[in-house]
Design a protein around this motif. Sequence first.
Motif, PDB file in Angstrom:
ATOM      1  N   LYS A  31      92.767  69.087  98.156  1.00  0.00           N
ATOM      2  CA  LYS A  31      93.353  69.709  96.804  1.00  0.00           C
ATOM      3  C   LYS A  31      94.342  68.319  96.211  1.00  0.00           C
ATOM      4  CE  LYS A  31      93.718  74.453  98.034  1.00  0.00           C
ATOM      5  NZ  LYS A  31      94.749  75.438  98.095  1.00  0.00           N
ATOM      6  N   ARG A  32      94.735  67.453  96.890  1.00  0.00           N
ATOM      7  CA  ARG A  32      95.729  66.282  96.475  1.00  0.00           C
ATOM      8  C   ARG A  32      94.663  65.377  95.853  1.00  0.00           C
ATOM      9  NH1 ARG A  32      98.961  67.772 100.637  1.00  0.00           N
ATOM     10  NH2 ARG A  32      97.928  65.861 101.883  1.00  0.00           N
ATOM     11  N   VAL A  33      93.355  65.358  96.722  1.00  0.00           N
ATOM     12  CA  VAL A  33      92.404  64.313  96.204  1.00  0.00           C
ATOM     13  C   VAL A  33      91.963  64.725  94.777  1.00  0.00           C
ATOM     14  CG1 VAL A  33      90.254  63.264  96.543  1.00  0.00           C
ATOM     15  CG2 VAL A  33      91.916  63.282  98.432  1.00  0.00           C
ATOM     16  N   ALA A  34      91.515  66.048  94.877  1.00  0.00           N
ATOM     17  CA  ALA A  34      90.961  66.647  93.449  1.00  0.00           C
ATOM     18  C   ALA A  34      91.902  66.434  92.264  1.00  0.00           C
ATOM     19  CB  ALA A  34      90.607  68.157  93.865  1.00  0.00           C
ATOM     20  N   ALA A  35      93.153  66.638  92.543  1.00  0.00           N
ATOM     21  CA  ALA A  35      94.208  66.554  91.855  1.00  0.00           C
ATOM     22  C   ALA A  35      94.211  64.962  90.871  1.00  0.00           C
ATOM     23  CB  ALA A  35      95.689  66.798  91.964  1.00  0.00           C
ATOM     24  N   ARG A  36      94.344  63.978  92.038  1.00  0.00           N
ATOM     25  CA  ARG A  36      94.081  62.411  91.752  1.00  0.00           C
ATOM     26  C   ARG A  36      93.038  62.359  90.869  1.00  0.00           C
ATOM     27  NH1 ARG A  36      96.482  62.033  96.813  1.00  0.00           N
ATOM     28  NH2 ARG A  36      94.612  61.830  97.840  1.00  0.00           N
ATOM     29  N   LEU A  37      91.845  63.123  90.960  1.00  0.00           N
ATOM     30  CA  LEU A  37      90.629  62.767  90.326  1.00  0.00           C
ATOM     31  C   LEU A  37      90.520  63.305  89.170  1.00  0.00           C
ATOM     32  CD1 LEU A  37      87.867  63.133  93.017  1.00  0.00           C
ATOM     33  CD2 LEU A  37      89.026  61.015  92.114  1.00  0.00           C
ATOM     34  N   GLY A  38      92.008  63.950  88.608  1.00  0.00           N
ATOM     35  CA  GLY A  38      91.800  64.703  87.413  1.00  0.00           C
ATOM     36  C   GLY A  38      90.995  66.262  87.333  1.00  0.00           C
TER      37      GLY A  38
ATOM     38  N   PRO B 237      76.892  82.588 102.084  1.00  0.00           N
ATOM     39  CA  PRO B 237      77.790  83.567 101.270  1.00  0.00           C
ATOM     40  C   PRO B 237      79.087  83.990 101.688  1.00  0.00           C
ATOM     41  CG  PRO B 237      75.757  84.504 102.404  1.00  0.00           C
ATOM     42  CD  PRO B 237      75.910  83.106 102.785  1.00  0.00           C
ATOM     43  N   GLU B 238      79.368  83.900 103.116  1.00  0.00           N
ATOM     44  CA  GLU B 238      80.383  84.366 103.778  1.00  0.00           C
ATOM     45  C   GLU B 238      81.735  83.340 103.165  1.00  0.00           C
ATOM     46  OE1 GLU B 238      78.892  81.125 106.550  1.00  0.00           O
ATOM     47  OE2 GLU B 238      77.917  83.053 105.411  1.00  0.00           O
ATOM     48  N   ILE B 239      81.616  82.028 102.642  1.00  0.00           N
ATOM     49  CA  ILE B 239      82.671  81.349 102.439  1.00  0.00           C
ATOM     50  C   ILE B 239      83.590  81.835 101.361  1.00  0.00           C
ATOM     51  CG2 ILE B 239      81.545  79.260 103.374  1.00  0.00           C
ATOM     52  CD1 ILE B 239      81.103  78.332 100.403  1.00  0.00           C
ATOM     53  N   VAL B 240      84.787  81.516 101.488  1.00  0.00           N
ATOM     54  CA  VAL B 240      85.849  81.855 100.268  1.00  0.00           C
ATOM     55  C   VAL B 240      86.484  80.238 100.118  1.00  0.00           C
ATOM     56  CG1 VAL B 240      88.007  82.794  99.573  1.00  0.00           C
ATOM     57  CG2 VAL B 240      86.425  83.850 101.103  1.00  0.00           C
ATOM     58  N   VAL B 241      86.196  79.739  98.699  1.00  0.00           N
ATOM     59  CA  VAL B 241      86.716  78.471  98.522  1.00  0.00           C
ATOM     60  C   VAL B 241      87.634  78.372  97.144  1.00  0.00           C
ATOM     61  CG1 VAL B 241      84.817  77.504  99.618  1.00  0.00           C
ATOM     62  CG2 VAL B 241      84.400  78.060  97.209  1.00  0.00           C
ATOM     63  N   ASP B 242      88.406  77.418  96.977  1.00  0.00           N
ATOM     64  CA  ASP B 242      89.037  77.056  95.824  1.00  0.00           C
ATOM     65  C   ASP B 242      87.996  76.232  95.031  1.00  0.00           C
ATOM     66  OD1 ASP B 242      91.238  78.816  96.358  1.00  0.00           O
ATOM     67  OD2 ASP B 242      92.441  76.971  96.754  1.00  0.00           O
ATOM     68  N   TYR B 243      87.857  76.533  93.645  1.00  0.00           N
ATOM     69  CA  TYR B 243      86.985  75.869  92.825  1.00  0.00           C
ATOM     70  C   TYR B 243      87.631  74.887  91.975  1.00  0.00           C
ATOM     71  CZ  TYR B 243      82.677  75.982  89.840  1.00  0.00           C
ATOM     72  OH  TYR B 243      81.633  75.662  89.240  1.00  0.00           O
ATOM     73  N   PHE B 244      87.382  73.594  91.960  1.00  0.00           N
ATOM     74  CA  PHE B 244      88.157  72.785  90.997  1.00  0.00           C
ATOM     75  C   PHE B 244      86.853  72.013  90.012  1.00  0.00           C
ATOM     76  CE2 PHE B 244      90.867  73.224  94.482  1.00  0.00           C
ATOM     77  CZ  PHE B 244      92.187  72.814  93.972  1.00  0.00           C
ATOM     78  N   VAL B 245      87.439  71.641  88.890  1.00  0.00           N
ATOM     79  CA  VAL B 245      86.546  71.061  87.846  1.00  0.00           C
ATOM     80  C   VAL B 245      87.388  69.912  87.056  1.00  0.00           C
ATOM     81  CG1 VAL B 245      85.536  71.640  85.681  1.00  0.00           C
ATOM     82  CG2 VAL B 245      85.350  73.502  87.314  1.00  0.00           C
ATOM     83  N   ARG B 246      86.276  69.237  86.788  1.00  0.00           N
ATOM     84  CA  ARG B 246      86.582  67.998  85.736  1.00  0.00           C
ATOM     85  C   ARG B 246      85.726  67.906  84.733  1.00  0.00           C
ATOM     86  NH1 ARG B 246      88.741  62.383  85.967  1.00  0.00           N
ATOM     87  NH2 ARG B 246      88.480  61.763  83.628  1.00  0.00           N
ATOM     88  N   GLU B 247      86.223  68.079  83.476  1.00  0.00           N
ATOM     89  CA  GLU B 247      85.004  67.928  82.245  1.00  0.00           C
ATOM     90  C   GLU B 247      85.010  66.570  82.130  1.00  0.00           C
ATOM     91  OE1 GLU B 247      83.773  70.827  81.074  1.00  0.00           O
ATOM     92  OE2 GLU B 247      84.844  72.140  82.272  1.00  0.00           O
TER      93      GLU B 247
END
Length: 176
Positions: free
Chosen positions: A139-146, A163-173
Amino acid sequence: MFSLETERLLIRPWVDPDDRAAFIALASDPEIMRYVHRGEPYTPAEVDEWFARQARQLREHDVCMGAMIEKATGKLIGLAGTQPLGTTGDLEIGWWLARDVWGRGYATEAGGAAMRHVLETLGRERAVAIIDPPNEASKRVAARLGMHFVKRTTGVELGHRKPEIVVDYFVRERDG
């Protein structure tokens, strides 16, 4: 053919005869797999399926989660790249690293190269990452990537092969 290069890394398809053994070593380390595969090593059948999926994605989309090579040593130190995310139409970026190279900034460097590939080279409107909710380092890597957190979601909602996974979904436009 798909290839990403940074100052310290080369990310390429799995073409070297030694790649399979290096991948199995990564996929057998419980600390590396902690947030990737329920902490369990890949079975031989899962390794076969993983390599077949990467070859298919390379053939069909010219993207893959490729072998990450440390330029200074020539050593395979992980994997990174991009792949289609389920049935969403999005391209996902991702990374795994060998434990002996954690803390050197390689995940951010590789993730940034994958993100630029999606946004700039391929001209997509956004790049996404899915991260196991307890994986604070990624999550820190994702934040550093904007990238920004959008939602917690499931494999079912993503049309994911798991289908069983639960994940946090991050986006960069894409900018402008």
